[in-house]
Design an enzyme around this catalytic site. Structure first.
Site, PDB file in Angstrom:
ATOM      1  N   LYS A 146       0.837  -1.202   0.000  1.00 28.32           N
ATOM      2  CA  LYS A 146       0.000   0.000   0.000  1.00 28.32           C
ATOM      3  C   LYS A 146       0.873   1.254   0.000  1.00 28.32           C
ATOM      4  CE  LYS A 146      -1.596  -1.945   3.590  1.00 28.32           C
ATOM      5  NZ  LYS A 146      -2.260  -2.381   4.833  1.00 28.32           N
ATOM      6  N   THR A 183      -8.033   8.388   8.687  1.00 28.07           N
ATOM      7  CA  THR A 183      -7.348   7.229   8.107  1.00 28.07           C
ATOM      8  C   THR A 183      -7.136   6.111   9.134  1.00 28.07           C
ATOM      9  OG1 THR A 183      -5.216   8.284   8.584  1.00 28.07           O
ATOM     10  CG2 THR A 183      -6.143   8.624   6.381  1.00 28.07           C
ATOM     11  N   GLY A 199      -7.449   2.856  10.829  1.00 26.95           N
ATOM     12  CA  GLY A 199      -7.982   1.550  10.476  1.00 26.95           C
ATOM     13  C   GLY A 199      -8.043   1.251   8.992  1.00 26.95           C
ATOM     14  N   THR A 200      -7.403   2.077   8.156  1.00 27.48           N
ATOM     15  CA  THR A 200      -7.461   1.821   6.711  1.00 27.48           C
ATOM     16  C   THR A 200      -6.805   0.484   6.348  1.00 27.48           C
ATOM     17  OG1 THR A 200      -5.503   3.230   6.480  1.00 27.48           O
ATOM     18  CG2 THR A 200      -7.623   4.215   5.940  1.00 27.48           C
ATOM     19  N   GLY A 201      -5.670   0.188   6.985  1.00 28.30           N
ATOM     20  CA  GLY A 201      -4.990  -1.069   6.685  1.00 28.30           C
ATOM     21  C   GLY A 201      -5.812  -2.275   7.083  1.00 28.30           C
ATOM     22  N   CYS A 202      -6.397  -2.219   8.274  1.00 30.94           N
ATOM     23  CA  CYS A 202      -7.263  -3.311   8.740  1.00 30.94           C
ATOM     24  C   CYS A 202      -8.436  -3.513   7.784  1.00 30.94           C
ATOM     25  CB  CYS A 202      -7.808  -2.997  10.132  1.00 30.94           C
ATOM     26  SG  CYS A 202      -6.561  -2.693  11.397  1.00 30.94           S
TER      27      CYS A 202
END
Length: 269
Positions: free
Chosen positions: A176, A210, A212-215
């Protein structure tokens, strides 16, 4: 009799509801899956930062996993924060007893706030014991730098980086690009099963929401894999989903720091 598509999240909890287990369950639901969980740690955090992490005893974590898989099973599994070497090995050993191919690992090491979530000695265990076991990993730039042991300077470096992280071309990698400074962000996906690189571009959304975007991104991939979508299609659909959660979530204000994305944009605004 109808059957749910079932996705299991193995991760830590976030009482503010934007990341971790809470984000995973919201994402699974929004993407049409029945969500189950195995909680590895209770995290004291909010949109501003992490105050503390209270680990769940390892045998209790593996007990949760077995309770879910022995009873309802899972079509796909998402693994998030695993804070210790003992836990990493135990989770891998437990999952190895079940024939579940769709395992997505989001190597959570640093929170959006910058707080470190992984013990130093666990990084080597993670690289050697867990990553080779899963189907897909979804690091961001800082996490990829930790795994590689070197800095990633530009967007042009990413195709080489994903192959370097693929354990000799055996594990698919979604890298990402959000931590780079470009106005157009291009995530790079290496499909180790077809030996192809796919670039997924989107315009940067200028928002502080942003958390928690990865989760959320990794959980969306997990959900689409649970629906028997191909790897490439799961990545593309998850990219579309996370973009919409960020765009719609930017209009809201929750908390004093990094607010969450809007997991249910397609149901209400």
């Amino acid at each position: 009799m109808k059957k749910y598509r079932i996705a299991l999240s193995i991760a830590g909890s976030d009482p503010s509801g934007g990341a971790g287990i809470q984000a995973d369950l919201k994402t699974f639901s929004a993407c049409g899956c029945y969500g189950a969980t195995a909680i590895v740690a209770v995290v004291d955090e909010n949109t501003v930062g992490v105050t503390g992490v209270h680990p769940v005893p390892v045998p209790f974590v593996t007990g949760q996993i077995k309770s879910v898989l022995d009873d309802i099973g899972a079509d796909a599994i998402k693994i998030g924060m695993l804070h210790s070497s003992e836990l990493i090995v135990a989770v891998r050993d437990t999952l190895s007893k079940y024939k579940i191919r769709n395992i997505v690992f989001d190597p959570v090491m640093v929170a959006t706030s910058g707080d470190k979530l992984l013990q130093d000695e666990a990084i080597t265990t993670l690289k050697n014991e867990l990553i080779p076991f899963v189907r897909v990993i979804t690091p961001n730039i800082p996490e990829a730098e930790i795994l590689l042991g070197k800095k990633i300077a530009t967007q042009e470096d990413l195709p080489l980086v994903v192959k370097s992280l693929s354990v000799g071309g055996t594990v698919s990698v979604l890298l990402k690009a959000g931590h780079l400074s470009n106005e157009e962000l291009t995530d790079v996906f290496y499909n180790a099963e077809t030996d192809e690189i796919i670039k997924l571009s989107s315009k940067r959304v200028h928002t502080k929401n942003t958390h928690g975007t990865g989760c959320t991104f990794s959980s969306a991939i997990t959900a689409f894999l649970a629906h028997d979508k191909s790897l490439n299609e799961s990545i593309r659909l998850a990219k579309e989903y996370i973009n919409q959660t960020i765009v719609t979530g930017a209009a809201y204000e929750i908390g004093k720091g990094h607010g969450p994305v809007h997991h249910f944009f397609n149901f209400w605004e």
